[in-house]
Design a protein around this motif. Structure first.
Motif, PDB file in Angstrom:
ATOM      1  N   ALA A   1      31.058  87.620  26.839  1.00 25.53           N
ATOM      2  CA  ALA A   1      29.900  87.497  27.739  1.00 25.53           C
ATOM      3  C   ALA A   1      29.231  86.128  27.556  1.00 25.53           C
ATOM      4  CB  ALA A   1      28.902  88.612  27.470  1.00 25.53           C
ATOM      5  N   LYS A   2      29.174  85.669  26.309  1.00 22.19           N
ATOM      6  CA  LYS A   2      28.565  84.366  26.035  1.00 22.19           C
ATOM      7  C   LYS A   2      29.387  83.256  26.691  1.00 22.19           C
ATOM      8  CE  LYS A   2      26.822  81.525  22.242  1.00 22.19           C
ATOM      9  NZ  LYS A   2      27.831  80.459  22.203  1.00 22.19           N
ATOM     10  N   ARG A   3      30.718  83.335  26.504  1.00 22.85           N
ATOM     11  CA  ARG A   3      31.565  82.289  27.102  1.00 22.85           C
ATOM     12  C   ARG A   3      31.461  82.315  28.625  1.00 22.85           C
ATOM     13  NH1 ARG A   3      36.993  83.508  24.334  1.00 22.85           N
ATOM     14  NH2 ARG A   3      37.833  81.688  25.372  1.00 22.85           N
ATOM     15  N   ARG A   4      31.422  83.510  29.177  1.00 19.40           N
ATOM     16  CA  ARG A   4      31.270  83.621  30.641  1.00 19.40           C
ATOM     17  C   ARG A   4      29.930  83.007  31.076  1.00 19.40           C
ATOM     18  NH1 ARG A   4      31.697  82.287  34.513  1.00 19.40           N
ATOM     19  NH2 ARG A   4      31.297  83.279  36.508  1.00 19.40           N
ATOM     20  N   SER A   5      28.882  83.247  30.280  1.00 22.54           N
ATOM     21  CA  SER A   5      27.549  82.739  30.661  1.00 22.54           C
ATOM     22  C   SER A   5      27.499  81.209  30.550  1.00 22.54           C
ATOM     23  CB  SER A   5      26.463  83.364  29.783  1.00 22.54           C
ATOM     24  OG  SER A   5      26.503  82.817  28.480  1.00 22.54           O
ATOM     25  N   GLU A   6      28.477  80.641  29.820  1.00 22.34           N
ATOM     26  CA  GLU A   6      28.539  79.173  29.700  1.00 22.34           C
ATOM     27  C   GLU A   6      29.449  78.547  30.757  1.00 22.34           C
ATOM     28  OE1 GLU A   6      27.811  79.328  24.856  1.00 22.34           O
ATOM     29  OE2 GLU A   6      29.846  79.024  25.646  1.00 22.34           O
ATOM     30  N   GLY A   7      29.948  79.375  31.671  1.00 25.13           N
ATOM     31  CA  GLY A   7      30.735  78.838  32.784  1.00 25.13           C
ATOM     32  C   GLY A   7      32.232  78.889  32.583  1.00 25.13           C
ATOM     33  N   TYR A   8      32.695  79.612  31.569  1.00 26.11           N
ATOM     34  CA  TYR A   8      34.143  79.768  31.398  1.00 26.11           C
ATOM     35  C   TYR A   8      34.619  80.805  32.416  1.00 26.11           C
ATOM     36  CZ  TYR A   8      38.582  79.724  28.921  1.00 26.11           C
ATOM     37  OH  TYR A   8      39.909  79.562  28.610  1.00 26.11           O
ATOM     38  N   PRO A   9      35.752  80.553  33.097  1.00 28.76           N
ATOM     39  CA  PRO A   9      36.163  81.478  34.172  1.00 28.76           C
ATOM     40  C   PRO A   9      36.466  82.895  33.665  1.00 28.76           C
ATOM     41  CG  PRO A   9      37.472  79.448  34.237  1.00 28.76           C
ATOM     42  CD  PRO A   9      36.679  79.407  32.968  1.00 28.76           C
ATOM     43  N   LEU A  10      35.957  83.870  34.352  1.00 27.94           N
ATOM     44  CA  LEU A  10      36.221  85.276  34.022  1.00 27.94           C
ATOM     45  C   LEU A  10      37.732  85.543  33.961  1.00 27.94           C
ATOM     46  CD1 LEU A  10      35.186  88.251  33.732  1.00 27.94           C
ATOM     47  CD2 LEU A  10      35.524  88.439  36.207  1.00 27.94           C
ATOM     48  N   GLN A  11      38.449  84.944  34.922  1.00 23.83           N
ATOM     49  CA  GLN A  11      39.893  85.204  35.041  1.00 23.83           C
ATOM     50  C   GLN A  11      40.636  84.792  33.773  1.00 23.83           C
ATOM     51  OE1 GLN A  11      37.900  83.618  37.178  1.00 23.83           O
ATOM     52  NE2 GLN A  11      38.455  83.982  39.302  1.00 23.83           N
ATOM     53  N   TYR A  12      40.233  83.663  33.176  1.00 23.88           N
ATOM     54  CA  TYR A  12      40.878  83.235  31.931  1.00 23.88           C
ATOM     55  C   TYR A  12      40.456  84.126  30.772  1.00 23.88           C
ATOM     56  CZ  TYR A  12      42.549  78.762  33.971  1.00 23.88           C
ATOM     57  OH  TYR A  12      43.177  77.793  34.713  1.00 23.88           O
ATOM     58  N   LEU A  13      39.215  84.596  30.786  1.00 17.98           N
ATOM     59  CA  LEU A  13      38.769  85.495  29.712  1.00 17.98           C
ATOM     60  C   LEU A  13      39.592  86.772  29.711  1.00 17.98           C
ATOM     61  CD1 LEU A  13      34.858  85.273  29.949  1.00 17.98           C
ATOM     62  CD2 LEU A  13      36.326  84.269  28.188  1.00 17.98           C
ATOM     63  N   LEU A  14      39.903  87.259  30.903  1.00 16.84           N
ATOM     64  CA  LEU A  14      40.669  88.506  31.017  1.00 16.84           C
ATOM     65  C   LEU A  14      42.164  88.259  30.824  1.00 16.84           C
ATOM     66  CD1 LEU A  14      38.907  90.018  34.177  1.00 16.84           C
ATOM     67  CD2 LEU A  14      38.394  90.517  31.778  1.00 16.84           C
ATOM     68  N   GLY A  15      42.605  87.016  31.094  1.00 15.62           N
ATOM     69  CA  GLY A  15      44.029  86.694  30.937  1.00 15.62           C
ATOM     70  C   GLY A  15      44.894  87.249  32.045  1.00 15.62           C
ATOM     71  N   GLN A  16      44.272  87.732  33.100  1.00 19.06           N
ATOM     72  CA  GLN A  16      45.027  88.277  34.230  1.00 19.06           C
ATOM     73  C   GLN A  16      44.131  88.314  35.461  1.00 19.06           C
ATOM     74  OE1 GLN A  16      46.043  92.380  33.469  1.00 19.06           O
ATOM     75  NE2 GLN A  16      44.112  92.744  32.439  1.00 19.06           N
ATOM     76  N   TRP A  17      44.788  88.320  36.627  1.00 21.08           N
ATOM     77  CA  TRP A  17      44.012  88.402  37.860  1.00 21.08           C
ATOM     78  C   TRP A  17      44.888  88.998  38.952  1.00 21.08           C
ATOM     79  CZ3 TRP A  17      39.140  88.696  37.851  1.00 21.08           C
ATOM     80  CH2 TRP A  17      38.377  88.513  39.013  1.00 21.08           C
ATOM     81  N   GLU A  18      44.230  89.590  39.919  1.00 22.37           N
ATOM     82  CA  GLU A  18      44.960  90.266  40.998  1.00 22.37           C
ATOM     83  C   GLU A  18      45.173  89.319  42.180  1.00 22.37           C
ATOM     84  OE1 GLU A  18      45.143  92.282  44.857  1.00 22.37           O
ATOM     85  OE2 GLU A  18      43.485  91.082  44.125  1.00 22.37           O
ATOM     86  N   PHE A  19      46.352  89.409  42.782  1.00 19.45           N
ATOM     87  CA  PHE A  19      46.624  88.692  44.032  1.00 19.45           C
ATOM     88  C   PHE A  19      47.618  89.548  44.799  1.00 19.45           C
ATOM     89  CE2 PHE A  19      49.112  85.817  46.679  1.00 19.45           C
ATOM     90  CZ  PHE A  19      48.142  85.007  47.262  1.00 19.45           C
ATOM     91  N   TRP A  20      47.332  89.794  46.046  1.00 18.83           N
ATOM     92  CA  TRP A  20      48.229  90.573  46.918  1.00 18.83           C
ATOM     93  C   TRP A  20      48.585  91.929  46.293  1.00 18.83           C
ATOM     94  CZ3 TRP A  20      48.910  88.870  51.790  1.00 18.83           C
ATOM     95  CH2 TRP A  20      49.832  89.558  52.588  1.00 18.83           C
ATOM     96  N   GLY A  21      47.610  92.522  45.615  1.00 15.31           N
ATOM     97  CA  GLY A  21      47.835  93.836  45.000  1.00 15.31           C
ATOM     98  C   GLY A  21      48.721  93.808  43.764  1.00 15.31           C
ATOM     99  N   CYS A  22      49.067  92.608  43.291  1.00 20.99           N
ATOM    100  CA  CYS A  22      49.908  92.490  42.100  1.00 20.99           C
ATOM    101  C   CYS A  22      49.080  91.870  40.983  1.00 20.99           C
ATOM    102  CB  CYS A  22      51.116  91.586  42.358  1.00 20.99           C
ATOM    103  SG  CYS A  22      52.189  92.145  43.691  1.00 20.99           S
ATOM    104  N   ASN A  23      49.521  92.116  39.754  1.00 20.66           N
ATOM    105  CA  ASN A  23      48.811  91.575  38.607  1.00 20.66           C
ATOM    106  C   ASN A  23      49.521  90.309  38.110  1.00 20.66           C
ATOM    107  OD1 ASN A  23      47.779  91.187  35.960  1.00 20.66           O
ATOM    108  ND2 ASN A  23      47.009  93.284  36.048  1.00 20.66           N
ATOM    109  N   PHE A  24      48.739  89.258  37.888  1.00 20.31           N
ATOM    110  CA  PHE A  24      49.302  87.996  37.407  1.00 20.31           C
ATOM    111  C   PHE A  24      48.661  87.606  36.087  1.00 20.31           C
ATOM    112  CE2 PHE A  24      50.310  88.146  41.807  1.00 20.31           C
ATOM    113  CZ  PHE A  24      51.579  87.603  41.866  1.00 20.31           C
TER     114      PHE A  24
END
Ligand code: GLN
Length: 290
Positions: free
Chosen positions: A60-83
């Motif tokens: 939460a601290k890193r996110r509040s400092e502007g680090y992208p949520l997507q990198y914090l999670l290490g994955q993101w959705e696109f076209w219904g698939c997980n990347f």
């Protein structure tokens, strides 16, 4: 031990100091990820073990400092698939789904059920995987230069059951790369397109993404000029190029396509209403010079 409800409020308020609109969503994602629970707030009184609470507070601290949520999670959705994603590879964006839709529409219109497609500057592989999922008989090539991105690309094709995508390490700006992939029905690309000016004004989050995936030269158009010129003879007569580009670049990209002998340029708007993609037909016979 702190309860889920208390910790959630604490993290949400911290992130809200930076971005009030996404704080609730970001906090939910962090909780889901770290607690391995799809509905963490169904049990707001549940105590959070101290080590987990420390990890959650750190994200939460890193996110509040502007680090992208997507990198914090290490994955993101696109076209219904997980990347899988992380530093060194561009985060898939929903705008790019417009490009996938446009390519699929071309395939429907032209009755291409098994097209040969090359995705240049493939990055995480989100475009290549989405197309392969929709067109299982297609021969899909994904071309990427960065070793870090290639690592994610390989992993993402495997994880999404698209292990038969042909992955090629190469610089799309070199003629030998273009020469090694011929006979294409469709060339698709979301190349770097930010201008020098854009790069100097990047949002904090985007500054964590690789400049090599963002910067397209002084006017942002270097890749469109070079790729269209270098790759046009790799595309079959009657085949297509489909590009994503940035806000306000549509006229310039259209002009580059037409200058190189492409016709029937179709521009499309993304979900946010920005003119975002172009597809055009090749009328040059491949393999005959130029
Ligand atoms: N869409 C990205 C951005 O606006 C840029 C990605 C690219 O250059 N292809 O940050």
């Amino acid at each position: 031990m702190v309860s889920r409800g208390e910790l959630f409020a604490e993290c949400r308020d911290l992130i809200a100091q930076r971005d009030d609109e996404t704080a609730e969503f970001d906090t939910t994602c962090i909780f889901q990820d770290l607690l391995g629970d799809k509905f963490p707030m169904f049990a707001p009184k549940e105590p959070v073990p101290d080590d987990k609470a420390a990890e959650i507070r750190d994200l939460a601290k890193r996110r509040s400092e502007g680090y992208p949520l997507q990198y914090l999670l290490g994955q993101w959705e696109f076209w219904g698939c997980n990347f899988k994603i992380g530093e060194g590879v561009l985060i898939p964006r929903p705008d790019t789904e417009t490009l996938v839709e446009q390519v699929l529409d071309i395939c429907r219109r032209e009755n291409l059920s098994a097209p040969k497609i090359a995705d240049l500057c493939s990055g995480s592989g989100c475009i290549a995987v989405a197309l392969k999922k929709e067109l299982p008989q297609a021969e899909v090539w994904a071309v990427e230069l960065s070793d870090t991105a290639l690592g994610y690309l390989r992993q993402n094709t495997q994880l999404n059951g698209c292990g038969d995508i042909h992955i090629l390490k190469g610089d799309v700006l070199k003629s030998e790369t273009a020469a090694s992939v011929r006979g294409l029905d469709i060339l698709v690309s979301n190349p770097p397109y930010l201008t020098s000016q854009d790069m100097s004004e990047l949002q904090t989050e985007v500054r964590h993404e690789p400049a090599s995936a963002l910067f397209g030269g002084e006017d942002g158009l270097d890749f469109y000029r070079a790729v269209t010129e270098l790759w046009k003879t790799s595309i079959n007569e009657g085949g297509y190029i489909a590009y994503e580009y940035g806000m306000g670049q549509h006229d310039a990209v259209k002009a580059i396509l037409e200058k190189n002998g492409f016709t029937d340029v179709e521009l499309r708007r993304d979900g946010g209403g920005i003119i975002r993609t172009a597809a055009a037909k090749n009328i040059i016979r491949s393999g005959f010079g130029s």
